[in-house]
Design a protein around this motif. Structure first.
Motif, short mmCIF file in Angstrom:
data_model
loop_
_atom_site.label_atom_id
_atom_site.label_comp_id
_atom_site.label_asym_id
_atom_site.label_seq_id
_atom_site.Cartn_x
_atom_site.Cartn_y
_atom_site.Cartn_z
N LEU A 38 0.78 -1.25 0.00
CA LEU A 38 0.00 0.00 0.00
C LEU A 38 0.81 1.30 0.00
O LEU A 38 0.31 2.33 -0.46
CB LEU A 38 -0.95 0.03 1.21
CG LEU A 38 -1.95 -1.13 1.33
CD1 LEU A 38 -2.73 -1.00 2.63
CD2 LEU A 38 -2.90 -1.15 0.14
N ALA A 39 2.02 1.28 0.52
CA ALA A 39 2.75 2.54 0.73
C ALA A 39 2.94 3.33 -0.56
O ALA A 39 2.78 4.56 -0.57
CB ALA A 39 4.10 2.25 1.38
N ARG A 40 3.26 2.66 -1.66
CA ARG A 40 3.54 3.38 -2.91
C ARG A 40 2.27 3.90 -3.60
O ARG A 40 2.37 4.68 -4.54
CB ARG A 40 4.32 2.48 -3.86
CG ARG A 40 5.77 2.30 -3.42
CD ARG A 40 6.54 1.38 -4.31
NE ARG A 40 6.53 1.80 -5.71
CZ ARG A 40 6.96 1.05 -6.72
NH1 ARG A 40 7.42 -0.17 -6.48
NH2 ARG A 40 6.92 1.48 -7.96
N THR A 41 1.11 3.47 -3.13
CA THR A 41 -0.12 3.93 -3.77
C THR A 41 -0.48 5.36 -3.36
O THR A 41 -1.23 6.04 -4.05
CB THR A 41 -1.31 3.01 -3.41
OG1 THR A 41 -1.60 3.12 -2.02
CG2 THR A 41 -1.02 1.57 -3.78
N ILE A 42 0.05 5.81 -2.23
CA ILE A 42 -0.19 7.18 -1.76
C ILE A 42 0.76 8.11 -2.52
O ILE A 42 1.97 7.94 -2.48
CB ILE A 42 0.04 7.31 -0.24
CG1 ILE A 42 -0.82 6.32 0.54
CG2 ILE A 42 -0.20 8.73 0.23
CD1 ILE A 42 -2.27 6.64 0.65
N LEU A 43 0.19 9.11 -3.18
CA LEU A 43 1.01 9.98 -4.02
C LEU A 43 1.87 10.95 -3.21
O LEU A 43 3.01 11.20 -3.56
CB LEU A 43 0.11 10.74 -5.00
CG LEU A 43 -0.77 9.87 -5.91
CD1 LEU A 43 -1.68 10.73 -6.76
CD2 LEU A 43 0.10 8.96 -6.77
N TYR A 44 1.29 11.52 -2.16
CA TYR A 44 2.02 12.52 -1.35
C TYR A 44 1.91 12.15 0.13
O TYR A 44 1.20 12.80 0.90
CB TYR A 44 1.43 13.92 -1.58
CG TYR A 44 1.32 14.28 -3.04
CD1 TYR A 44 2.45 14.54 -3.80
CD2 TYR A 44 0.06 14.34 -3.67
CE1 TYR A 44 2.34 14.85 -5.15
CE2 TYR A 44 -0.05 14.65 -5.01
CZ TYR A 44 1.09 14.91 -5.75
OH TYR A 44 0.98 15.22 -7.08
N LEU A 49 -2.75 12.24 2.55
CA LEU A 49 -2.99 10.80 2.46
C LEU A 49 -4.21 10.45 1.61
O LEU A 49 -4.45 9.28 1.33
CB LEU A 49 -3.15 10.21 3.87
CG LEU A 49 -1.94 10.32 4.78
CD1 LEU A 49 -2.24 9.75 6.17
CD2 LEU A 49 -0.73 9.62 4.18
N GLU A 50 -4.98 11.46 1.22
CA GLU A 50 -6.16 11.21 0.40
C GLU A 50 -5.82 11.08 -1.09
O GLU A 50 -6.60 10.51 -1.85
CB GLU A 50 -7.21 12.31 0.60
CG GLU A 50 -7.76 12.39 2.02
CD GLU A 50 -8.38 11.08 2.51
OE1 GLU A 50 -8.96 10.33 1.69
OE2 GLU A 50 -8.27 10.80 3.71
N GLN A 51 -4.68 11.64 -1.51
CA GLN A 51 -4.26 11.53 -2.90
C GLN A 51 -3.63 10.16 -3.12
O GLN A 51 -2.47 9.93 -2.82
CB GLN A 51 -3.25 12.64 -3.24
CG GLN A 51 -3.82 14.04 -3.19
CD GLN A 51 -4.86 14.26 -4.28
OE1 GLN A 51 -4.67 13.87 -5.42
NE2 GLN A 51 -5.96 14.89 -3.92
N THR A 52 -4.44 9.22 -3.60
CA THR A 52 -3.99 7.84 -3.71
C THR A 52 -4.49 7.17 -4.98
O THR A 52 -5.54 7.54 -5.50
CB THR A 52 -4.44 7.02 -2.48
OG1 THR A 52 -4.05 5.67 -2.63
CG2 THR A 52 -5.94 7.09 -2.28
N SER A 53 -3.73 6.21 -5.45
CA SER A 53 -4.15 5.42 -6.62
C SER A 53 -5.12 4.32 -6.22
O SER A 53 -5.78 3.73 -7.07
CB SER A 53 -2.92 4.77 -7.27
OG SER A 53 -1.94 5.73 -7.57
N VAL A 54 -5.18 4.02 -4.94
CA VAL A 54 -6.05 2.94 -4.43
C VAL A 54 -6.83 3.47 -3.23
O VAL A 54 -6.24 3.77 -2.19
CB VAL A 54 -5.21 1.72 -4.00
CG1 VAL A 54 -6.11 0.63 -3.41
CG2 VAL A 54 -4.40 1.17 -5.17
N ALA A 55 -8.13 3.57 -3.37
CA ALA A 55 -8.96 4.07 -2.27
C ALA A 55 -8.78 3.18 -1.04
O ALA A 55 -8.73 1.95 -1.14
CB ALA A 55 -10.43 4.07 -2.70
N GLY A 56 -8.68 3.83 0.12
CA GLY A 56 -8.56 3.10 1.38
C GLY A 56 -7.15 2.69 1.75
O GLY A 56 -6.92 2.15 2.84
N SER A 57 -6.18 2.98 0.88
CA SER A 57 -4.82 2.51 1.16
C SER A 57 -4.15 3.28 2.30
O SER A 57 -3.12 2.85 2.81
CB SER A 57 -3.96 2.60 -0.10
OG SER A 57 -3.83 3.93 -0.53
#
Length: 198
Positions: A38-44, A49-57
Motif C-alpha cells: 500500500l505505501a507506494r499507492t499514496i502519491l504525497y 494521504l487522500e491523494q492515492t491510486s487505491v482508495a482506502g490505502s
C-alpha cells in the motif's frame, strides 16, 4: 518436588523473556506486507494521504502511529521480563518481595498489552478489509510490480491471537510457578520446624 519446581521456575522465566521478544518481533513485522502493498499507492504521503491510486490505502499510514507505540511497548515488556532475571526469580531458592513484584509486574503488563493491542489490531484488520479497493490494488500491483494482498490475506493481523495467547499463557504459568514456590517454601519451613522440635 523441590527440584522439579526449580526447573519449572527457570523454564518459566526464560519463556517470559521469549514471549516478550516474540511480541517485539511481531510489532516489527506486523505492517510489513501492508507497507509493500500500500505505501507506494499514496502519491504525497508527507502531506496528503487522500491523494492515492487505491482508495482506502491510507490504512497503512493510519496504523503507523499505533505500530510505533506498539514497538515501544514491546521493548518495555522485554525490560519487565529482564527484571525477572535481575531479581533472580529464575534461580532463587526462596522468594523475596522483589520476586513477587517482578512476577506480578510481568503478569499485569502482559495482560495489559494484550487488552490494549488486540482490539486495535482487529480494528485495523476491519478497516483494511472494508475500505481498501482491492480491484484497484490488484491493477496497481500488476502495473508497478508491487505486492498484492487480497482481503483474505490477513495473516499478520490474525497471528496476533497466537502471539498474545502465548504471552498470556506464559504469564499465567509464571503465577502458577509462584504459587508452587509458596507451597514448597511452606513445606520446607514445616520440615525445618519439625526437625527443630525433635
Amino acid at each position: 518436588m523441590y527440584k522439579k519446581q526449580m526447573l519449572f521456575q527457570k523454564i518459566m522465566c526464560m519463556l517470559a523473556l521469549i514471549a516478550a521478544a516474540l511480541v517485539f518481533v511481531y510489532s516489527l513485522g506486523m505492517s510489513t506486507d501492508l507497507y509493500d502493498a500500500l505505501a507506494r499507492t499514496i502519491l504525497y504521503p508527507d502531506y496528503d494521504l487522500e491523494q492515492t491510486s487505491v482508495a482506502g490505502s491510507r490504512v497503512y499510514y493510519d496504523m503507523f502511529a499505533f505500530n510505533k507505540t506498539f514497538t515501544k511497548v514491546s521493548i518495555g515488556l522485554i525490560l519487565v521480563a529482564v527484571l525477572l532475571f535481575i531479581t533472580n526469580t529464575n534461580v532463587r531458592r526462596k522468594y523475596y518481595s522483589g520476586n513477587y513484584i517482578s512476577t506480578g509486574l510481568f503478569t499485569v503488563s502482559s495482560i495489559g498489552v494484550a487488552v490494549w493491542a488486540i482490539p486495535q489490531i482487529m480494528d485495523y484488520k476491519s478497516q483494511y478489509q472494508q475500505k481498501v479497493d482491492f480491484e484497484a490494488l490488484k491493477a496497481f500491483s500488476e502495473d508497478w510490480g508491487t505486492l498484492y494482498i487480497g482481503p483474505e490475506d490477513t495473516f499478520w493481523f490474525d497471528i496476533s491471537y497466537a502471539v498474545f495467547g502465548f504471552l498470556i499463557l506464559t504469564a499465567v504459568l509464571l503465577v502458577i510457578n509462584m504459587i508452587m514456590k509458596i507451597l514448597v517454601m511452606k513445606a520446607e519451613q514445616n520440615a525445618i520446624g519439625k526437625g527443630r522440635s525433635v
